[in-house]
Design a protein around this motif. Structure first.
Motif, short mmCIF file in Angstrom:
data_model
loop_
_atom_site.label_atom_id
_atom_site.label_comp_id
_atom_site.label_asym_id
_atom_site.label_seq_id
_atom_site.Cartn_x
_atom_site.Cartn_y
_atom_site.Cartn_z
N GLU A 26 -11.42 -12.03 -2.20
CA GLU A 26 -10.64 -11.55 -3.27
C GLU A 26 -10.31 -10.93 -3.93
OE1 GLU A 26 -12.33 -14.11 -6.64
OE2 GLU A 26 -12.43 -15.89 -5.56
N THR A 27 -11.21 -9.67 -4.39
CA THR A 27 -10.67 -8.46 -5.43
C THR A 27 -9.50 -7.41 -4.37
OG1 THR A 27 -12.29 -8.37 -6.60
CG2 THR A 27 -11.00 -6.29 -6.20
N ILE A 28 -9.85 -7.32 -2.47
CA ILE A 28 -9.59 -6.87 -1.92
C ILE A 28 -8.74 -7.20 -1.59
CG2 ILE A 28 -10.67 -6.92 0.53
CD1 ILE A 28 -10.90 -4.55 0.88
N HIS A 29 -8.55 -8.69 -1.63
CA HIS A 29 -7.19 -9.25 -0.89
C HIS A 29 -5.77 -8.96 -1.86
CE1 HIS A 29 -9.15 -11.13 2.19
NE2 HIS A 29 -8.30 -10.97 3.05
N ARG A 30 -5.98 -8.93 -3.30
CA ARG A 30 -5.23 -8.76 -4.15
C ARG A 30 -4.53 -7.47 -4.14
NH1 ARG A 30 -8.89 -11.60 -7.47
NH2 ARG A 30 -9.11 -9.67 -8.98
N SER A 31 -5.79 -7.05 -3.85
CA SER A 31 -5.25 -5.34 -3.69
C SER A 31 -4.52 -4.30 -2.89
CB SER A 31 -6.14 -4.04 -4.07
OG SER A 31 -7.16 -4.68 -3.04
N ARG A 32 -4.65 -5.21 -1.94
CA ARG A 32 -3.90 -5.30 0.31
C ARG A 32 -2.32 -4.98 -0.06
NH1 ARG A 32 -5.65 -3.38 4.38
NH2 ARG A 32 -4.29 -3.63 6.27
N HIS A 33 -1.49 -5.81 -0.37
CA HIS A 33 -0.22 -5.18 -0.73
C HIS A 33 0.15 -3.41 -1.57
CE1 HIS A 33 4.58 -6.41 0.06
NE2 HIS A 33 4.64 -6.09 -1.19
N ASP A 34 -0.52 -3.31 -2.51
CA ASP A 34 0.06 -2.21 -3.27
C ASP A 34 -0.89 -1.20 -1.82
OD1 ASP A 34 1.16 -3.30 -5.08
OD2 ASP A 34 -0.15 -3.44 -7.03
#
Length: 83
Positions: A26-34
């Protein structure tokens, strides 16, 4: 060098319990776009590697995970026909 030997790479996904693995995903997917838009080439490369490790471990543990019919080719074609 393994991920457990390099703190910058995180804990080896095989050593995470299911709860921690999902939290890491969940954390890595949240930060993917940035990371994609604003990260350095090295940051994006590290992100790609870590995401592949985490997702690979999830898929290894859950090969029979439920698949939503709308996320298949047949489901996508059915939506196109409805439009």
């Amino acid at each position: 060098m393994s991920a457990t030997e390099n703190p910058g790479q995180g804990i080896d996904p095989t050593r995470l319990d299911d709860h921690d693995l999902l939290r890491e995903l969940e954390t890595i997917h949240r930060s993917r776009h940035d990371t994609l838009l604003h990260g350095s080439p090295a940051a994006l490369s590290a992100h790609n590697i870590r995401m592949a490790q985490l997702e690979g471990e999830y898929l290894r543990r859950h090969p029979q995970r439920p698949v939503s019919p709308g996320r298949t080719r047949a489901g996508a074609r059915a939506r196109e026909e409805e439009e």
